[in-house]
Design an enzyme around this catalytic site. Structure first.
Site, PDB file in Angstrom:
ATOM      1  N   ASN A   1      37.264  36.838  38.634  1.00 14.45           N
ATOM      2  CA  ASN A   1      38.012  35.803  38.353  1.00 14.45           C
ATOM      3  C   ASN A   1      37.869  34.582  37.976  1.00 14.45           C
ATOM      4  OD1 ASN A   1      36.488  35.155  40.644  1.00 14.45           O
ATOM      5  ND2 ASN A   1      37.677  34.315  41.824  1.00 14.45           N
TER       6      ASN A   1
ATOM      7  N   GLU B   1      41.404  41.277  39.416  1.00 16.98           N
ATOM      8  CA  GLU B   1      42.391  42.704  39.024  1.00 16.98           C
ATOM      9  C   GLU B   1      43.183  42.372  37.679  1.00 16.98           C
ATOM     10  OE1 GLU B   1      42.203  41.935  43.797  1.00 16.98           O
ATOM     11  OE2 GLU B   1      41.893  40.569  41.959  1.00 16.98           O
TER      12      GLU B   1
END
Length: 132
Positions: free
Chosen positions: A48, A61
């Site tokens: 992140n 992701e």
């Protein structure tokens, strides 16, 4: 046959943990890493990246899917996401959608309650076929 039979989930989780160590999370201090196997055998990962404008932070992701496409595309087959202690965490809703589009219904995810298919984690997903 179990969904995870013969697959080295611990190694994939270790890759996600390594990715998490590179996270940029100066605001929430909640580091996340993600790792996945691609259908051609490549491994991709992401972490992140926060931003002072909180709403534009990037989930791990997102980085993983960017790496998937940057490194040649393909379909994700196995996925795991971890938090700051290396423990398995669930992808958020937006990221489940992103994973669904890039792995499909049969993508296997290590979840907090064991290995599940994407269509269990995001049933009745909206996808490219809905736009045809």
């Amino acid at each position: 046959m179990a969904l995870d039979e013969g697959f080295d989930w611990a190694a994939l989780q270790a890759e996600a943990t390594e990715a998490m160590r590179h996270a940029y999370a100066p605001y929430s201090h909640y580091k996340v890493g993600a790792a996945a196997l691609v259908d051609d055998g490549r491994h991709v990962s992401g972490c992140n990246v926060e931003n002072a404008a909180y709403g534009v932070a990037l989930c791990a992701e997102c980085g993983l899917v960017s790496e998937l496409h940057r490194s040649g595309g393909g379909r994700l087959t196995h996925f795991v996401c971890v938090g700051g202690d290396g423990e398995v965490i669930m992808p958020c809703g937006r990221c489940r959608q992103l994973l669904s589009e890039n792995g499909g219904a049969s993508l296997l995810l290590m979840t907090v309650s064991g290995v599940k298919r994407m269509d269990e984690v995001l049933p009745d997903a909206f996808g490219p076929d809905d736009l045809a």
